[in-house]
Scaffold this motif. Structure first.
Motif, PDB file in Angstrom:
ATOM      1  N   ASP A   3       3.869   1.193   5.899  1.00  0.00           N
ATOM      2  CA  ASP A   3       3.662   2.064   4.753  1.00  0.00           C
ATOM      3  C   ASP A   3       5.008   2.548   4.246  1.00  0.00           C
ATOM      4  O   ASP A   3       5.918   2.814   5.028  1.00  0.00           O
ATOM      5  N   GLN A  46       0.697   0.868   1.206  1.00  0.00           N
ATOM      6  CA  GLN A  46       0.505   0.190   2.488  1.00  0.00           C
ATOM      7  C   GLN A  46       0.521  -1.327   2.305  1.00  0.00           C
ATOM      8  O   GLN A  46      -0.049  -1.855   1.349  1.00  0.00           O
ATOM      9  N   PHE A  83      -3.288   0.249  -1.282  1.00  0.00           N
ATOM     10  CA  PHE A  83      -3.272  -0.690  -0.167  1.00  0.00           C
ATOM     11  C   PHE A  83      -3.919  -1.997  -0.553  1.00  0.00           C
ATOM     12  O   PHE A  83      -4.410  -2.163  -1.661  1.00  0.00           O
TER      13      PHE A  83
END
Length: 148
Positions: free
Chosen positions: A103, A118, A40
């Motif tokens: 996501d 993400q 992420f």
């Protein structure tokens, strides 16, 4: 058998909202493959269930005191072993959106998440987002968002 996309999205968002650490741990083991990766915003990939559990714990330390919760956009789509889902983080009292993202989940043969990547589409505007990372992705301090 692979899960239906929105059913998976509901389970995924429920995991991020789960406040009980033991239930979170159990949910990670159900949703993620043992060697899963989670990548992420501005951070190197997190590898393995224990590391994902630690990230969830960290996320709850930051956002629970501020009253934020995650909601599915109920628009998950999938093909083959890939599911894309959108979510929002909202103020639990007012429902005002604070953050939005999506996501991309790559599923293992058993239907568990093998890779979770993400993206943040909208960063919070109502608080200073000090995520603890510098531009190079290295953690230099503990995240401490504060309301503006």
């Amino acid at each position: 058998m692979l899960p239906r996309p929105n059913a998976l999205a509901d389970r995924y968002v429920a995991l991020w909202n789960e406040r009980d650490p033991e239930r979170r741990r159990a949910a990670v083991r159900e949703l993620y493959a043992p060697d899963a990766t989670y990548t992420f915003y501005r951070k190197d990939p997190i590898v393995g269930q224990e590391a994902i559990i630690a990230q969830l714990d960290y996320t709850h330390e930051i956002y629970d005191p501020m009253g934020y919760v995650f909601r599915s956009a109920n628009n998950a789509v999938g093909h083959h072993n890939v599911v894309r889902l959108n979510w929002v983080m909202v103020n639990g009292e007012t429902g005002e959106m604070e953050m939005a993202g999506q996501d991309m989940l790559v599923l293992a043969e058993d239907g568990r998440i093998q890779s979770d990547c993400q993206f943040h589409d909208l960063l919070p505007s109502s608080f200073r987002y000090n995520d603890g990372f510098e531009e190079n992705g290295v953690a230099t301090r503990r995240a401490q968002p504060s309301r503006t």
